[in-house]
Design an enzyme around this catalytic site. Sequence first.
Site, short mmCIF file in Angstrom:
data_model
loop_
_atom_site.label_atom_id
_atom_site.label_comp_id
_atom_site.label_asym_id
_atom_site.label_seq_id
_atom_site.Cartn_x
_atom_site.Cartn_y
_atom_site.Cartn_z
N CYS A 96 44.99 71.21 27.29
CA CYS A 96 44.13 70.48 26.53
C CYS A 96 42.78 70.95 26.72
CB CYS A 96 44.45 68.98 26.41
SG CYS A 96 43.21 68.34 25.02
N ASN A 195 54.00 80.58 23.69
CA ASN A 195 53.32 79.61 22.77
C ASN A 195 51.95 80.45 22.40
OD1 ASN A 195 50.93 77.32 22.67
ND2 ASN A 195 52.37 77.34 20.92
N GLY A 196 51.70 80.74 21.05
CA GLY A 196 50.47 81.12 20.75
C GLY A 196 50.42 82.02 19.47
N GLY A 220 53.14 76.05 16.68
CA GLY A 220 52.08 74.93 16.23
C GLY A 220 51.67 75.28 14.94
N ARG A 221 50.46 75.88 14.82
CA ARG A 221 49.75 75.99 13.51
C ARG A 221 50.65 76.80 12.65
NH1 ARG A 221 44.51 78.52 16.62
NH2 ARG A 221 46.08 79.45 17.54
C1 FMN Z 1 44.76 70.25 16.13
C2 FMN Z 1 45.30 70.57 17.13
C3 FMN Z 1 45.95 69.53 18.33
C4 FMN Z 1 46.65 69.94 19.37
N1 FMN Z 1 47.02 68.95 20.17
C5 FMN Z 1 48.05 69.26 21.11
C6 FMN Z 1 48.54 68.13 22.17
O1 FMN Z 1 48.46 66.96 21.92
N2 FMN Z 1 49.21 68.62 23.02
C7 FMN Z 1 49.24 69.83 23.56
O2 FMN Z 1 49.94 70.26 24.30
N3 FMN Z 1 48.79 71.06 22.83
C8 FMN Z 1 47.92 70.48 21.62
N4 FMN Z 1 47.51 71.57 20.70
C9 FMN Z 1 47.62 72.74 21.15
C10 FMN Z 1 49.18 73.34 20.34
O3 FMN Z 1 50.34 72.71 20.89
C11 FMN Z 1 49.39 74.84 20.67
O4 FMN Z 1 49.48 75.28 22.15
C12 FMN Z 1 48.18 75.79 20.21
O5 FMN Z 1 47.99 75.31 18.88
C13 FMN Z 1 48.50 77.06 20.17
O6 FMN Z 1 49.72 77.38 19.55
P1 FMN Z 1 49.80 77.76 18.04
O7 FMN Z 1 49.06 79.03 17.67
O8 FMN Z 1 51.39 78.18 17.59
O9 FMN Z 1 49.20 76.82 17.18
C14 FMN Z 1 46.88 71.18 19.67
C15 FMN Z 1 46.19 72.30 18.78
C16 FMN Z 1 45.41 71.96 17.63
C17 FMN Z 1 44.93 73.01 16.99
#
Ligand code: FMN
Length: 316
Positions: A96, A195-196, A220-221
């Site tokens: 985070c 992840n990413g 995630g997103r």
């Molecule tokens: C709005 C938002 C909230 C997130 N909350 C968390 C969280 O509670 N715990 C965590 O490990 N990562 C959190 N992340 C990170 C995501 O889990 C992930 O690692 C990050 O978005 C990159 O992956 P993606 O490109 O697939 O989204 C958050 C990201 C965003 C954008």
Amino acid sequence: MAVRTELAPLEGITTWLFRRTHARMFGGADRYFTPFFSPAAEHILTKKELRDLAPEQNAGVPTVPQVMTRRAEDFLWAAERMAELGYGEVNLNLGCPSGTVTAKGKGAGFLLRPDELDAFLDAVFSRVCLPVSVKTRIGYRDTAELPRLLEIFRRYPICELIVHPRLREEFYRGPVHLDAFAQALADSPVPVAYNGDLKKPEDVSDILRRFPAVSGVMIGRGAAADPALPRRLRGGPAAGREELQTFTRTLYDGYRSAYGSAGPAAQRMKELWFYLIERFDGGEKYAKKMRRVKAPEEYERLESGIFQELPLRRDA
Ligand SMILES: Cc1cc2nc3c(=O)[nH]c(=O)nc-3n(C[C@H](O)[C@H](O)[C@H](O)COP(=O)(O)O)c2cc1C
């Protein structure tokens, strides 16, 4: 694509209701990670935390609770509580980037204190009652920090190391450092997941082609923008508009009854729409309005307008 797919935690979006509704309607994800909770020194779970973690809320959904702390005794307590609630794994947040979190040396802030992190993991792994996975970035401000972090991680029986190859200072923007991910994966004694920025099935195939040894991919997103993405990775169909509308209506209705009022439900939905609007051609005009939504009636009007007026993107 036969790869383990994990739904990333997104605070404010991947709530118990999102995870449950997603698992029932779309499926395709092998595991769902909860957004983090930070155990209080008094060792009690708040009402809000319990709402997200209660086994009945997560029944039938393979869920991994995520904990964020730099105190081993708090982590151990949280792991015990999670075991009592029936979970089979607990995840540690080392990613985070939020300033309020890192200022306390937690999340990605813990990466700046490698000796303390080492002592934390030593204390945790000497007594923990559940398998522990770790979700980490590749450093705080410099990729040169990574070798020391990897040296630490490799000393412990982490059940999965999930790597988001960005630095804390990059938050979620800019190119990912695939060379740093390669370093994390090379000769790793523990399973390493990627992840990413996985937004399309082709993004996942590219990662698997380049890194066939990954234990899984975490999305995630990309899954907030396209809830059918995990299903598509298994050869399933893209989301149809009716299916998407049923999804958003189910979530909105569920939040309204959970919160007992439409205002907070509309605010929750707004956060999801920030990503979901990407599935619609010409969504920009709605995206702006959605970001400014205050009243639930306004939310409902916009939601109906999107489904009535906008075609789904063809690549969806
Ligand atoms: C709005 C938002 C909230 C997130 N909350 C968390 C969280 O509670 N715990 C965590 O490990 N990562 C959190 N992340 C990170 C995501 O889990 C992930 O690692 C990050 O978005 C990159 O992956 P993606 O490109 O697939 O989204 C958050 C990201 C965003 C954008």
